[in-house]
Scaffold this motif. Structure first.
Motif, short mmCIF file in Angstrom:
data_model
loop_
_atom_site.label_atom_id
_atom_site.label_comp_id
_atom_site.label_asym_id
_atom_site.label_seq_id
_atom_site.Cartn_x
_atom_site.Cartn_y
_atom_site.Cartn_z
N PHE A 116 0.70 -1.15 -0.18
CA PHE A 116 0.13 -0.17 -0.01
C PHE A 116 0.82 1.25 -0.02
O PHE A 116 0.57 2.44 0.58
CB PHE A 116 -0.90 -0.08 1.12
N HIS A 117 2.22 1.35 -0.75
CA HIS A 117 2.98 2.35 -0.57
C HIS A 117 3.51 2.46 -2.17
O HIS A 117 3.40 3.88 -2.52
CB HIS A 117 4.10 1.95 0.41
N HIS A 118 3.60 1.65 -2.73
CA HIS A 118 4.14 1.82 -4.27
C HIS A 118 3.20 1.50 -5.24
O HIS A 118 1.91 0.90 -4.85
CB HIS A 118 5.53 0.82 -4.40
N ALA A 119 3.33 2.08 -6.40
CA ALA A 119 2.18 2.01 -7.37
C ALA A 119 2.25 0.30 -7.91
O ALA A 119 3.36 -0.29 -7.91
CB ALA A 119 2.70 2.78 -8.77
N ALA A 120 0.86 -0.07 -8.15
CA ALA A 120 0.91 -1.34 -8.89
C ALA A 120 1.20 -1.55 -10.22
O ALA A 120 0.63 -1.02 -11.20
CB ALA A 120 -0.73 -1.88 -8.43
N ASP A 121 2.42 -1.89 -10.51
CA ASP A 121 3.07 -1.81 -11.98
C ASP A 121 3.47 -3.15 -12.40
O ASP A 121 4.16 -3.17 -13.29
CB ASP A 121 3.98 -0.92 -11.89
N THR A 122 3.09 -4.18 -11.66
CA THR A 122 3.41 -5.44 -12.01
C THR A 122 2.43 -6.51 -12.13
O THR A 122 1.64 -6.59 -11.14
CB THR A 122 4.81 -6.11 -10.95
N TYR A 123 2.55 -7.50 -13.19
CA TYR A 123 1.19 -8.29 -13.27
C TYR A 123 2.04 -9.79 -13.07
O TYR A 123 3.25 -10.03 -13.28
CB TYR A 123 0.83 -8.07 -14.49
N LEU A 124 1.40 -10.88 -12.67
CA LEU A 124 1.74 -12.20 -12.71
C LEU A 124 1.41 -13.12 -13.85
O LEU A 124 0.11 -12.79 -14.18
CB LEU A 124 1.27 -12.80 -11.41
N ASP A 125 2.16 -13.88 -14.14
CA ASP A 125 1.80 -14.85 -15.07
C ASP A 125 1.91 -16.33 -14.67
O ASP A 125 2.70 -16.67 -14.00
CB ASP A 125 2.97 -14.55 -16.26
N PRO A 126 0.61 -16.88 -15.11
CA PRO A 126 -0.08 -16.95 -16.18
C PRO A 126 -1.41 -16.05 -15.58
O PRO A 126 -2.51 -16.04 -16.62
CB PRO A 126 -0.46 -18.30 -16.79
N CYS A 127 -1.83 -15.98 -14.10
CA CYS A 127 -3.10 -15.62 -13.92
C CYS A 127 -3.19 -13.91 -14.26
O CYS A 127 -4.49 -13.78 -14.52
CB CYS A 127 -3.27 -15.68 -12.37
N GLY A 128 -2.44 -13.27 -14.56
CA GLY A 128 -2.48 -11.88 -15.04
C GLY A 128 -2.88 -10.97 -13.97
O GLY A 128 -3.18 -9.79 -14.41
N HIS A 129 -3.09 -11.29 -12.77
CA HIS A 129 -3.28 -10.24 -11.70
C HIS A 129 -2.22 -9.35 -11.66
O HIS A 129 -1.01 -9.77 -11.57
CB HIS A 129 -3.45 -10.97 -10.36
N SER A 130 -2.60 -8.06 -11.60
CA SER A 130 -1.70 -6.98 -11.47
C SER A 130 -1.89 -5.99 -10.57
O SER A 130 -1.87 -4.71 -10.71
CB SER A 130 -1.58 -6.24 -12.99
N HIS A 131 -1.84 -6.35 -9.25
CA HIS A 131 -2.09 -5.48 -8.12
C HIS A 131 -0.79 -5.44 -7.23
O HIS A 131 -1.02 -5.07 -6.22
CB HIS A 131 -3.18 -6.20 -7.20
N PHE A 132 0.30 -5.55 -7.78
CA PHE A 132 1.44 -5.48 -7.15
C PHE A 132 2.64 -4.55 -7.61
O PHE A 132 2.55 -4.39 -8.75
CB PHE A 132 2.00 -7.22 -6.94
N CYS A 133 3.26 -3.98 -6.51
CA CYS A 133 4.54 -3.44 -7.34
C CYS A 133 5.68 -4.34 -7.53
O CYS A 133 5.69 -5.48 -7.09
CB CYS A 133 5.09 -2.38 -6.27
N SER A 134 6.46 -4.03 -8.22
CA SER A 134 7.72 -5.07 -8.63
C SER A 134 8.45 -5.84 -7.46
O SER A 134 8.54 -6.66 -7.55
CB SER A 134 8.47 -4.29 -9.48
N SER A 135 8.52 -4.90 -6.36
CA SER A 135 9.33 -5.29 -5.33
C SER A 135 8.50 -6.42 -4.45
O SER A 135 8.99 -7.44 -4.18
CB SER A 135 9.54 -4.15 -4.34
N CYS A 136 7.38 -6.13 -4.33
CA CYS A 136 6.29 -7.21 -3.54
C CYS A 136 6.30 -8.43 -4.49
O CYS A 136 6.07 -9.54 -4.04
CB CYS A 136 5.09 -6.49 -3.05
N ALA A 137 6.19 -8.10 -5.79
CA ALA A 137 5.71 -9.08 -6.69
C ALA A 137 7.14 -10.15 -6.93
O ALA A 137 7.02 -11.31 -6.74
CB ALA A 137 5.62 -8.73 -7.95
N GLN A 138 8.21 -9.61 -6.64
CA GLN A 138 9.62 -10.53 -6.55
C GLN A 138 9.64 -11.17 -5.49
O GLN A 138 10.01 -12.50 -5.38
CB GLN A 138 10.72 -9.45 -6.87
N ARG A 139 9.11 -10.54 -4.22
CA ARG A 139 9.32 -11.23 -2.96
C ARG A 139 8.25 -12.40 -2.90
O ARG A 139 8.32 -13.51 -2.54
CB ARG A 139 9.01 -10.57 -1.80
#
Length: 263
Positions: free
Chosen positions: A210-233
């Motif tokens: 809830f701090h950085h912009a949601a700019d990253t999506y997950l493959d294959p489901c396509g959900h894109s509610h995450f910043c790159s840092s959180c998605a990587q973790r």
């Protein structure tokens, strides 16, 4: 007359000290024997806990941050819910209070600003009769977290031992709603004026930190509610989408989708 006096005495009786509800808790939460300390054992989620009794408007819930764990984004969330934890099945609890529990129930919670949930800090939070959720850290000024809590029915305190926040302790005593300070603890924290508004609009921020912009999506489901840092973790820790539980094969930034580049 006797009944009237009894009623008055009952109204003035001290409230039961706050503890965590022993049964309604996230899958990763471990409580101590007294129900005053909640520790998240693993991951960065499944850390939802509730107060064992309703908290009326004006009463301040006081807790101390005991432990912090690096490597994650975001930390403790606090708020109130109309969910009676005695009627909650622990296995049915979602991994996050924001936005999952809020979407499933009449729950209002907020993330505390960075720097407010350091080990040793004492956090007080409460809702007033106008439905405004406030927090105060140590001897700092009160922070307005949100304005839309629906009062008028019993509310239980809800906390999410999330992200960098590893363990918290309820201080138990009822805090006088007219008191100007929380219990004395460590350093000063940002004031209301010192906490800037997020640069992203509501709904565009990462649902994890809830701090950085949601700019990253997950493959294959396509959900894109995450910043790159959180998605990587998430990818590194569980490789499972927190929204739909699909296995993650890859992650990519949204700008790479627009340009056709890979991640």
């Amino acid at each position: 007359m006797g009944a009237h006096l009894c009623s008055e005495a009952s109204a003035e009786a001290p409230r039961e000290a706050l503890r965590f509800h022993e049964d309604a808790k996230g899958a990763q939460v471990h409580l101590d024997a007294r129900g005053c300390t909640a520790c998240r054992r693993a991951t960065f989620y499944d850390g939802i806990v509730f107060s064992q009794r309703p908290v009326p408007p004006g009463e301040r819930v006081a807790l101390r941050v005991l432990r912090q764990e690096g490597g994650w984004c975001g930390g403790l969330r606090v708020g109130f819910t109309r969910l009676d934890p005695a009627r909650v099945s622990a296995p049915s609890l979602p991994p996050f209070v924001c936005p999952d529990l809020e979407e499933q129930s009449p729950t209002w919670a907020a993330v505390l600003p960075e720097g407010c949930v350091l080990p040793g800090n004492v956090v007080c939070f409460w809702v007033n009769r106008r439905g405004r959720l406030f927090a105060k850290v140590n001897a700092g000024r009160r922070l307005l977290l949100r304005k839309d809590v629906l009062v008028g029915a019993p509310l239980w305190a809800v906390m999410d031992v999330y992200g960098t926040t590893k363990a918290i302790q309820l201080l138990g005593e009822t805090i006088d709603p007219t008191a100007s300070l929380c219990p004395t603890a460590m350093p000063a924290v940002p004031t209301e004026e010192a906490v800037p508004e997020p640069e992203v609009t509501q709904g565009d921020e990462c649902i994890i930190c809830f701090h950085h912009a949601a700019d990253t999506y997950l493959d294959p489901c396509g959900h894109s509610h995450f910043c790159s840092s959180c998605a990587q973790r998430i990818f590194r820790d569980t490789a499972t989408c927190p929204v739909c539980r699909w296995q993650i094969q890859a992650i990519a930034t949204l700008w790479s989708l627009r340009t056709g580049e890979g991640s």
